[in-house]
Design a protein around this motif. Structure first.
Motif, PDB file in Angstrom:
ATOM      1  N   TYR A   9       0.808  -1.219   0.000  1.00  0.00           N
ATOM      2  CA  TYR A   9       0.000   0.000   0.000  1.00  0.00           C
ATOM      3  C   TYR A   9       0.845   1.273   0.000  1.00  0.00           C
ATOM      4  O   TYR A   9       0.582   2.171  -0.811  1.00  0.00           O
ATOM      5  CB  TYR A   9      -0.989  -0.010   1.164  1.00  0.00           C
ATOM      6  N   PHE A  12       2.366   1.647  -3.466  1.00  0.00           N
ATOM      7  CA  PHE A  12       1.362   2.027  -4.454  1.00  0.00           C
ATOM      8  C   PHE A  12       1.048   3.516  -4.359  1.00  0.00           C
ATOM      9  O   PHE A  12       0.992   4.215  -5.363  1.00  0.00           O
ATOM     10  CB  PHE A  12       0.091   1.201  -4.248  1.00  0.00           C
ATOM     11  N   ILE A  13       0.855   4.009  -3.148  1.00  0.00           N
ATOM     12  CA  ILE A  13       0.554   5.430  -2.962  1.00  0.00           C
ATOM     13  C   ILE A  13       1.739   6.284  -3.426  1.00  0.00           C
ATOM     14  O   ILE A  13       1.555   7.317  -4.078  1.00  0.00           O
ATOM     15  CB  ILE A  13       0.202   5.713  -1.490  1.00  0.00           C
ATOM     16  N   VAL A  16       1.726   6.431  -7.223  1.00  0.00           N
ATOM     17  CA  VAL A  16       0.668   7.287  -7.764  1.00  0.00           C
ATOM     18  C   VAL A  16       1.123   8.738  -7.797  1.00  0.00           C
ATOM     19  O   VAL A  16       0.833   9.463  -8.746  1.00  0.00           O
ATOM     20  CB  VAL A  16      -0.625   7.128  -6.933  1.00  0.00           C
ATOM     21  N   PHE A  17       1.855   9.173  -6.788  1.00  0.00           N
ATOM     22  CA  PHE A  17       2.329  10.549  -6.769  1.00  0.00           C
ATOM     23  C   PHE A  17       3.418  10.799  -7.812  1.00  0.00           C
ATOM     24  O   PHE A  17       3.609  11.920  -8.258  1.00  0.00           O
ATOM     25  CB  PHE A  17       2.840  10.924  -5.380  1.00  0.00           C
ATOM     26  N   VAL A  19       3.579   9.292 -10.879  1.00  0.00           N
ATOM     27  CA  VAL A  19       3.095   9.090 -12.242  1.00  0.00           C
ATOM     28  C   VAL A  19       2.218  10.264 -12.663  1.00  0.00           C
ATOM     29  O   VAL A  19       1.293  10.638 -11.968  1.00  0.00           O
ATOM     30  CB  VAL A  19       2.296   7.774 -12.340  1.00  0.00           C
ATOM     31  N   ASN A  20       2.520  10.824 -13.815  1.00  0.00           N
ATOM     32  CA  ASN A  20       1.710  11.881 -14.408  1.00  0.00           C
ATOM     33  C   ASN A  20       1.316  11.441 -15.806  1.00  0.00           C
ATOM     34  O   ASN A  20       2.127  10.906 -16.552  1.00  0.00           O
ATOM     35  CB  ASN A  20       2.489  13.195 -14.504  1.00  0.00           C
TER      36      ASN A  20
END
Length: 71
Positions: A9, A12-13, A16-17, A19-20
């Motif tokens: 987790y 993953f978080i 996410v920050f 990836v643009n």
């Protein structure tokens, strides 16, 4: 299993920050939405109608599939 979840987790978080979908162009600082003349359109804009048809088809297919099994 709980140790794996504790590791997955946060990774993953963090991912996410990082990836643009499209990095901002130089000189563009937020502002109004919409597509302006000369502005780059997203490639997905061309396929919105086809993607919506595929989505409805999947919904119908899986609804009938699971309805026949009567879970």
């Amino acid at each position: 299993m709980k140790t794996i979840n504790k590791l997955i987790y946060p990774l993953f978080i963090f991912a996410v920050f990082l990836v643009n979908a499209q990095p901002p162009r130089p000189g563009e600082e937020g502002g109004g939405g919409g597509v302006t003349p000369g502005g780059a359109a997203s490639p997905i804009d061309m396929y919105v109608y086809a993607l919506s048809i595929v989505a409805v088809t999947f919904i119908v297919f899986f609804t009938k599939k699971y309805k026949s099994q009567k879970i």
